[in-house]
Design a protein around this motif. Structure first.
Motif, PDB file in Angstrom:
ATOM      1  N   TYR A  51     -52.837   7.823  12.136  1.00 22.15           N
ATOM      2  CA  TYR A  51     -53.440   6.642  11.502  1.00 22.15           C
ATOM      3  C   TYR A  51     -52.369   5.633  11.110  1.00 22.15           C
ATOM      4  O   TYR A  51     -52.542   4.432  11.274  1.00 22.15           O
ATOM      5  CB  TYR A  51     -54.256   7.075  10.276  1.00 22.15           C
ATOM      6  CG  TYR A  51     -55.076   5.962   9.685  1.00 22.15           C
ATOM      7  CD1 TYR A  51     -56.232   5.530  10.317  1.00 22.15           C
ATOM      8  CD2 TYR A  51     -54.704   5.352   8.495  1.00 22.15           C
ATOM      9  CE1 TYR A  51     -56.993   4.514   9.783  1.00 22.15           C
ATOM     10  CE2 TYR A  51     -55.456   4.335   7.956  1.00 22.15           C
ATOM     11  CZ  TYR A  51     -56.611   3.924   8.597  1.00 22.15           C
ATOM     12  OH  TYR A  51     -57.356   2.907   8.068  1.00 22.15           O
ATOM     13  N   ALA A 107     -51.177   3.894  14.221  1.00 22.79           N
ATOM     14  CA  ALA A 107     -52.186   2.949  14.710  1.00 22.79           C
ATOM     15  C   ALA A 107     -52.236   1.698  13.836  1.00 22.79           C
ATOM     16  O   ALA A 107     -52.434   0.593  14.342  1.00 22.79           O
ATOM     17  CB  ALA A 107     -53.556   3.622  14.758  1.00 22.79           C
ATOM     18  N   LYS A 108     -52.040   1.837  12.537  1.00 22.05           N
ATOM     19  CA  LYS A 108     -52.036   0.674  11.641  1.00 22.05           C
ATOM     20  C   LYS A 108     -50.843  -0.236  11.922  1.00 22.05           C
ATOM     21  O   LYS A 108     -50.957  -1.448  11.800  1.00 22.05           O
ATOM     22  CB  LYS A 108     -52.003   1.117  10.175  1.00 22.05           C
ATOM     23  CG  LYS A 108     -53.285   1.733   9.660  1.00 22.05           C
ATOM     24  CD  LYS A 108     -54.311   0.706   9.355  1.00 22.05           C
ATOM     25  CE  LYS A 108     -54.032   0.131   7.986  1.00 22.05           C
ATOM     26  NZ  LYS A 108     -55.130  -0.632   7.474  1.00 22.05           N
ATOM     27  N   GLN A 153     -56.989   4.570  16.175  1.00 23.99           N
ATOM     28  CA  GLN A 153     -57.135   4.516  14.722  1.00 23.99           C
ATOM     29  C   GLN A 153     -58.443   5.163  14.277  1.00 23.99           C
ATOM     30  O   GLN A 153     -58.480   5.882  13.283  1.00 23.99           O
ATOM     31  CB  GLN A 153     -57.071   3.063  14.248  1.00 23.99           C
ATOM     32  CG  GLN A 153     -57.098   2.914  12.752  1.00 23.99           C
ATOM     33  CD  GLN A 153     -56.919   1.475  12.320  1.00 23.99           C
ATOM     34  OE1 GLN A 153     -56.783   0.578  13.144  1.00 23.99           O
ATOM     35  NE2 GLN A 153     -56.913   1.238  11.035  1.00 23.99           N
TER      36      GLN A 153
END
Length: 116
Positions: free
Chosen positions: A71, A74-75, A82
């Motif tokens: 996560y 992905a951010k 995400q």
């Protein structure tokens, strides 16, 4: 007819003849972007979290850890997945809660049924 020599150009410039200019093409907008990683870590998180529902809470903990890492990537835009990572985190926490609840239930049943 002689032309005056330019002191900055010792080889002399040939007057009257210029090479044709080439048009300047614009570059790609935004420049070069490095390739984005796949969503393998997010998929692994989701798989471990689902297996944590069935097997044991240790696999769910691995799913939660991988989910948080995926996560975060992905951010930052380093990797994809995400949504998969978030699903892996949520299912991992649910699997741990269910495993702890089932463990407490089995211990309670054993304690009240005279289990020795």
């Amino acid at each position: 007819m002689t032309y005056p020599q330019d002191p900055n150009n010792p080889y002399g410039q040939q007057y009257g003849y210029q090479q044709p200019g080439y048009p300047q093409y614009p570059g790609y907008p935004g420049g070069y972007q490095p390739p984005v990683e796949g969503s393998g870590l997010a998929v692994g998180s989701l798989v471990c979290s689902i297996l944590g529902l069935i097997l044991c809470f240790v696999v769910g903990i691995a799913g939660i850890i991988m989910g948080h890492i995926a996560y975060g990537k992905a951010k930052r835009g380093v990797a994809d997945g995400q949504g998969l990572a978030l699903a892996g985190i949520i299912i991992g926490y649910i699997s741990i809660a269910l495993n702890i609840g089932l463990l407490a239930l089995f211990i309670g049943i054993g304690a009240f049924s005279g289990w020795r």
